[in-house]
Write a protein that holds these residues in place. Structure first.
Motif, PDB file in Angstrom:
ATOM      1  N   GLN A 139     -29.742  20.110  18.645  1.00  0.00           N
ATOM      2  CA  GLN A 139     -28.935  21.462  17.935  1.00  0.00           C
ATOM      3  C   GLN A 139     -27.380  21.331  18.635  1.00  0.00           C
ATOM      4  OE1 GLN A 139     -30.508  24.070  16.540  1.00  0.00           O
ATOM      5  NE2 GLN A 139     -32.485  22.652  16.536  1.00  0.00           N
ATOM      6  N   ILE A 140     -26.684  21.478  17.725  1.00  0.00           N
ATOM      7  CA  ILE A 140     -25.335  21.081  18.034  1.00  0.00           C
ATOM      8  C   ILE A 140     -24.632  22.247  18.660  1.00  0.00           C
ATOM      9  CG2 ILE A 140     -24.998  19.109  16.383  1.00  0.00           C
ATOM     10  CD1 ILE A 140     -23.260  21.075  14.755  1.00  0.00           C
ATOM     11  N   SER A 141     -25.276  23.446  18.367  1.00  0.00           N
ATOM     12  CA  SER A 141     -24.466  24.423  19.082  1.00  0.00           C
ATOM     13  C   SER A 141     -24.742  24.514  20.751  1.00  0.00           C
ATOM     14  CB  SER A 141     -24.967  25.719  18.589  1.00  0.00           C
ATOM     15  OG  SER A 141     -26.259  26.113  18.699  1.00  0.00           O
ATOM     16  N   SER A 142     -25.433  23.744  21.035  1.00  0.00           N
ATOM     17  CA  SER A 142     -25.816  23.677  22.615  1.00  0.00           C
ATOM     18  C   SER A 142     -25.207  22.666  23.400  1.00  0.00           C
ATOM     19  CB  SER A 142     -27.513  23.122  22.812  1.00  0.00           C
ATOM     20  OG  SER A 142     -27.460  23.041  24.120  1.00  0.00           O
ATOM     21  N   PRO A 143     -24.474  23.128  24.352  1.00  0.00           N
ATOM     22  CA  PRO A 143     -23.645  22.646  25.364  1.00  0.00           C
ATOM     23  C   PRO A 143     -24.586  21.168  25.843  1.00  0.00           C
ATOM     24  CG  PRO A 143     -24.153  24.669  26.360  1.00  0.00           C
ATOM     25  CD  PRO A 143     -24.582  24.667  24.928  1.00  0.00           C
ATOM     26  N   LEU A 144     -25.830  21.425  25.840  1.00  0.00           N
ATOM     27  CA  LEU A 144     -26.540  20.038  26.474  1.00  0.00           C
ATOM     28  C   LEU A 144     -26.537  19.111  25.389  1.00  0.00           C
ATOM     29  CD1 LEU A 144     -29.521  21.820  28.354  1.00  0.00           C
ATOM     30  CD2 LEU A 144     -27.208  20.997  29.203  1.00  0.00           C
ATOM     31  N   PHE A 145     -26.473  19.423  24.193  1.00  0.00           N
ATOM     32  CA  PHE A 145     -26.279  18.438  23.165  1.00  0.00           C
ATOM     33  C   PHE A 145     -25.019  17.701  23.313  1.00  0.00           C
ATOM     34  CE2 PHE A 145     -24.537  17.344  18.901  1.00  0.00           C
ATOM     35  CZ  PHE A 145     -25.467  16.368  18.388  1.00  0.00           C
ATOM     36  N   TRP A 146     -23.943  18.676  23.435  1.00  0.00           N
ATOM     37  CA  TRP A 146     -22.663  17.967  23.851  1.00  0.00           C
ATOM     38  C   TRP A 146     -22.759  16.959  24.980  1.00  0.00           C
ATOM     39  CZ3 TRP A 146     -19.725  23.377  24.472  1.00  0.00           C
ATOM     40  CH2 TRP A 146     -20.039  23.859  23.322  1.00  0.00           C
ATOM     41  N   VAL A 149     -24.377  13.686  23.774  1.00  0.00           N
ATOM     42  CA  VAL A 149     -23.430  12.802  23.049  1.00  0.00           C
ATOM     43  C   VAL A 149     -22.524  12.092  24.016  1.00  0.00           C
ATOM     44  CG1 VAL A 149     -21.867  12.786  21.336  1.00  0.00           C
ATOM     45  CG2 VAL A 149     -23.963  14.048  20.923  1.00  0.00           C
ATOM     46  N   ALA A 229     -21.276  23.506  30.012  1.00  0.00           N
ATOM     47  CA  ALA A 229     -22.660  23.919  30.454  1.00  0.00           C
ATOM     48  C   ALA A 229     -22.678  25.032  31.164  1.00  0.00           C
ATOM     49  CB  ALA A 229     -23.387  22.635  30.866  1.00  0.00           C
ATOM     50  N   VAL A 232     -20.037  28.202  29.494  1.00  0.00           N
ATOM     51  CA  VAL A 232     -20.345  29.168  28.286  1.00  0.00           C
ATOM     52  C   VAL A 232     -21.335  30.123  28.542  1.00  0.00           C
ATOM     53  CG1 VAL A 232     -19.573  27.095  26.730  1.00  0.00           C
ATOM     54  CG2 VAL A 232     -22.114  27.436  27.373  1.00  0.00           C
ATOM     55  N   THR A 233     -21.998  30.252  29.954  1.00  0.00           N
ATOM     56  CA  THR A 233     -22.606  31.350  30.077  1.00  0.00           C
ATOM     57  C   THR A 233     -22.055  32.566  30.562  1.00  0.00           C
ATOM     58  OG1 THR A 233     -23.187  31.054  32.394  1.00  0.00           O
ATOM     59  CG2 THR A 233     -24.389  29.676  30.981  1.00  0.00           C
TER      60      THR A 233
END
Lengths: 447, 280
Positions: A139-146, A149, A229, A232-233
């Motif tokens: 899910q590219i909206s997730s900071p964990l995805f960033w 990558v 990560a 953004v909370t």
């Protein structure tokens, strides 16, 4: 060019001898250090296996404090890696001639600590065997995805950045070992047919420079997304616009401190005093001091602006940080982790190797405390968190893995960058070439 | 019964895909942030999801016919906590794993110098702009077409990023083995995640397993004071289990508010201020 180099090689047998000293069979000292480190790593692996079987219930985590020292370790180790890679890249790009003896160790540390730190992503999961979902259900909206990558790209980057300047040295090893052995085949494969022709050297220099340029923004990206990560909370203590740069500076500060510790250890273990000199510690010390001052400034800025407004939640958090529960840790970080290391490098009297190494150790420990303070207090509120023995064992195992992997690395590859050191002494100080040999001989006798 | 169960879990899967797609489109804005390697991953994962979501859209529409919300009348809450125990019992949760929990709030201000306390039941706010959904790296947390925020425990990797993002601190984690439970649906489904899966996140499922069958959520049913309403934005009705009222009137006449409105999460849980004075 080739002829010149051959000449240099003849004139510089001492560099080769020193750089290759770590290769092959380890002496008694090696095993005396490697054995306890291996045991600690084994203990950490066993603790993780136990956690894998029993679930995260064996940690001290709870629904309030659901991230703990695993998260702090993750940020710390990746920060250290970042420091190692960027220091080396900056020194290469700025053409700092003194860099040659320390880039190899800094780059190796970048790879090793990143590999270990990256594992904490998986270690801290409730369902570690499903980590593949991060790829197949990305899910590219997730900071964990960033994060995924950035970190995986950065891991490839640091490996290439370590490998490229290693090629000429691997060729040296290839030409020295028994031509029929397994080692020779490994070196021959990795050396990619390096002969040191001017064309090869041109391409290599170009490649190393390019990687140095690429690795800096890549590292900034890695540590920024790590910060995001948290940022953004909407959580008080995490939701901060300065978190990206704040984490980047933290990583550099702790990274330089760790480079100092690593080169100090390997200098002593492999008697590299003639190459890694006081000036190296002083220059790195200056960098650490500058970054420490910058980090102190960021910390002050963060606390002043939030504390001046002092909304209800900030008040609760800052009370626990500055006055009550976490105050001992917080002030240990501010004074022990920042003020004292900065002071020790600033004062000419304590600008010696021993004091700088001491300052670096304080900074490295202080920055781990700071990561703990970033992760835990904003979650804790009224509840508390004490790491369990499992978390501590895994942490100690990871900490032991970094020196252990570095020790194994230098048994296979030269601890110093031979070709760069030879090139430096050839280009920068041709008249010193003759002197350097007796100088080293003296150093050897002292040892 | 098994057939029904199968249909239920399939619709949930459809719902997830539909949401994934929408989120994917929203996420395009941040595509610039993700580095080059990400570019290779996106088409592989996002495209098949998009196609399936389009093909089965009809079932989404059926679920979306109701738009569930909750209304909590704090004038009626006297902290009996029957909602808590009923929810735990019916979802087979450990004590402490509260999907709904009443907090005692002490108030002191200039108009009320002696202070008073009121009780505030909190549960998942089922936000329309849900921070948990945005941050989930695997799409395990998603918005159901009827408004509930659900967790697919077969996909959840247990990273707890959603717990970090939730401004209401309502999510809990399955640290230990779940309580033994009858496996009604054959496997845990997002609408009725029973039994729980160890190592995954759990949160109020808005009892979509009940509301889709015309039954009340367990907390609404259990409250002895009728302090909890379940409502439907589509039909503009709300019920506390005893009487049914116009949802819009209930909200407007009583100056209903939403918790942490300023965060723009657009919760689907509304509160009516009070301190138990309307005990029935």
């Amino acid at each position: 060019m080739v002829a010149e180099m051959r000449q240099a090689h003849v004139a510089q047998p001492a560099v080769r001898e020193a750089a290759l000293r770590s290769l092959g069979g380890g002496g008694l000292t090696f095993w005396l250090i490697a054995t306890p480190l291996s045991l600690l790593v084994a203990l950490g692996v066993a603790a993780f296996a136990y956690q894998l079987k029993e679930g995260l219930g064996v940690t001290g985590l709870n629904d309030q404090v659901f991230w703990g020292i695993y998260t702090a370790n993750f940020v710390t180790f990746i920060g250290i890696s970042y420091g190692g890679a960027v220091i080396s890249a900056v020194l290469r790009l700025s053409g700092a001639s003194w860099r040659a003896p320390i880039t190899r160790l800094a780059e190796a540390m970048a790879v090793v600590s990143l590999a270990v730190g990256g594992l904490f992503v998986i270690i801290h999961l409730g369902q570690p065997l499903r980590v593949w979902n991060m790829v197949v259900h990305a899910q590219i909206s997730s900071p964990l995805f960033w994060d995924m990558v950035a970190i995986s790209t950065y891991l490839v980057g640091t490996i290439v950045f370590l490998y490229l300047p290693l090629i000429p040295d691997i060729a040296v090893c290839r030409d020295r070992v028994d031509q029929s052995g397994l080692r020779h085949r490994l070196y021959a494969f990795l050396a990619l047919g390096w002969r040191g022709t001017s064309e090869q050297r041109r391409i290599l220099t170009w490649g190393v420079t390019l990687m140095a340029v690429i690795i800096i923004p890549l590292a900034v990206a890695v540590h920024s997304v790590l910060a995001w990560a948290f940022a953004v909370t909407s959580r008080t203590g995490w939701h901060s616009t300065i978190f990206g740069p704040y984490f980047v500076v933290a990583a550099l500060f702790s990274g330089v401190a760790t480079v100092i510790l690593v080169i100090a250890a390997f200098r002593k273990a492999y008697h590299l005093e003639a190459y890694i000199e006081t000036k190296h510690f002083q220059y790195l010390g200056y960098m650490m001091m500058g970054l420490g001052v910058l980090y102190l400034y960021f910390t002050f800025s963060e606390f002043l602006t939030e504390g001046y407004v002092l909304d209800q939640e900030v008040q609760g958090l800052y009370e626990s940080l500055l006055v009550t529960t976490y105050a001992p840790m917080f002030w240990a970080f501010v004074i022990g982790g920042m003020a004292i290391p900065i002071g020790l490098v600033a004062l000419p009297r304590t600008r010696t190797i021993n004091w700088i190494v001491f300052a670096a150790a304080l900074a490295a420990i202080g920055m781990w405390l700071k990561r703990f303070l970033i992760v835990v207090p904003p979650l804790a509120g009224d509840s508390s968190y004490t790491p369990s023995w499992v978390e501590i064992a895994v942490t100690v195992g990871a900490l032991a893995a970094i020196p252990l992997f570095l020790m194994i690395f230098v048994r296979i590859f030269p601890v110093l960058s031979i070709w760069e050191m030879e090139e430096e002494s050839m280009v920068e100080e041709p008249e010193k070439r003759a002197e350097s040999v007796p100088e080293f001989a003296v150093a050897q006798e002292v040892v | 019964m098994p057939d029904e169960a199968e249909t239920e879990s399939r619709t949930a899967a459809v719902a997830r895909r539909a949401v994934s797609r929408r989120r994917f489109l929203q996420g395009l804005g941040v595509a610039g942030v993700a580095a080059g390697a990400g570019g290779a991953l996106i088409p592989l994962t996002a495209l098949p999801q998009r196609e399936r979501a389009l093909a089965e859209n009809a079932e989404d529409e059926k679920i979306a016919a109701h738009q569930w919300v909750m209304v909590i009348d704090m004038r009626r809450c006297t902290n009996e906590r029957d909602c808590m125990s009923s929810c735990r019992k019916n979802h087979y949760l450990h004590e402490g794993q509260e999907w709904i929990k009443t907090y005692t709030i002490e108030t002191h201000n200039i108009e009320d110098p002696h202070g008073h306390s009121h009780y505030m039941p909190t549960l998942c706010m089922h936000c329309q702009q849900a921070p948990c959904v945005k941050v989930c790296p695997v799409g395990a947390t998603f918005k159901s077409p009827d408004g509930a925020t659900l967790v697919d425990q077969d996909r959840c990797i247990g990273c707890r990023m959603c717990m970090a993002a939730c401004p209401y601190d309502v999510r809990t984690f399955n640290w230990d083995d779940p309580l033994p439970a009858p496996n009604v649906l054959g496997k845990p489904a997002p609408e009725y995640p029973v039994p729980q899966r160890k190592g995954t996140v759990n949160v109020c499922d808005m009892c979509t397993h009940n509301t889709r069958n015309g039954e009340l959520p367990h907390c609404v049913d259990a409250c002895p004071n009728q302090a909890i309403f379940v409502g439907d934005l589509a039909t503009d009705l709300a019920t506390d289990g005893k009487e049914t009222v116009r949802l819009s009137e209930l909200l407007q006449d009583n100056d209903a508010f939403r918790y942490k409105e300023e965060l723009n999460t657009q919760p689907r849980v509304f509160y009516i201020a009070g301190h138990g004075q309307d005990e029935s």
